[in-house]
Design a protein around this motif. Structure first.
Motif, short mmCIF file in Angstrom:
data_model
loop_
_atom_site.label_atom_id
_atom_site.label_comp_id
_atom_site.label_asym_id
_atom_site.label_seq_id
_atom_site.Cartn_x
_atom_site.Cartn_y
_atom_site.Cartn_z
N ASP A 135 8.26 9.56 -11.84
CA ASP A 135 8.56 8.25 -11.28
C ASP A 135 9.60 8.38 -10.18
N GLY A 143 9.82 5.84 -8.00
CA GLY A 143 9.88 4.47 -7.52
C GLY A 143 8.74 4.19 -6.56
N ASN A 144 8.80 3.07 -5.92
CA ASN A 144 7.78 2.68 -4.96
C ASN A 144 8.14 3.31 -3.62
N LEU A 167 6.65 3.15 -0.97
CA LEU A 167 6.41 2.23 0.15
C LEU A 167 7.68 1.48 0.53
N ASP A 168 8.65 1.43 -0.39
CA ASP A 168 9.93 0.77 -0.10
C ASP A 168 10.84 1.62 0.78
N ASP A 191 0.36 3.18 -10.91
CA ASP A 191 0.44 2.65 -9.54
C ASP A 191 1.82 2.04 -9.34
N ARG A 192 2.61 2.69 -8.52
CA ARG A 192 3.97 2.21 -8.24
C ARG A 192 4.05 1.56 -6.85
N THR A 193 2.88 1.21 -6.29
CA THR A 193 2.86 0.61 -4.96
C THR A 193 2.67 -0.89 -5.01
N GLY A 194 2.61 -1.44 -6.20
CA GLY A 194 2.39 -2.88 -6.32
C GLY A 194 0.93 -3.27 -6.19
N THR A 197 -1.47 -1.67 -4.23
CA THR A 197 -2.08 -1.48 -2.91
C THR A 197 -3.01 -0.28 -2.85
#
Length: 98
Positions: A25, A27-28, A30-31, A65-68, A70
């Protein structure tokens, strides 16, 4: 109780747990400013290495899926398994490898 037996039981209890494997993990991504592309600041320990699987077990990446929502995480996981190290740069950049 024999100390070695006790240690073995502790190790096995951690490996045989029934909890969901959420994989690595970070995190995302994409952030982050660079999105999915890893940067030297984010990846200091492995920067400049093309052999991603030395540190990252492919069976343990892209499980959640840690991208929300997408991406199709199942497709991404299957691609990682089938392509191995050669597939990483397509999404995560060259990792500083020329």
């Amino acid at each position: 109780m024999n100390p070695l037996l006790f240690i073995l039981i502790l190790l096995l209890s951690g490996c045989l747990g029934s909890e969901l494997n959420e994989g690595e993990d970070y995190g995302n991504l994409l952030d982050s400013p660079e999105g999915l592309v890893v940067t030297e600041v984010e990846h200091t320990g492995g920067w400049g290495r093309a052999d991603c699987t030395t540190c990252h077990n492919l069976e343990n990446v892209h499980l959640i899926d840690r991208t929300g929502g997408t991406v199709d995480i199942t497709a991404v996981y299957n691609q990682a398994i089938s392509q191995g190290n050669t597939g990483c740069p397509a999404c995560h950049g060259t990792n500083g490898v020329p």
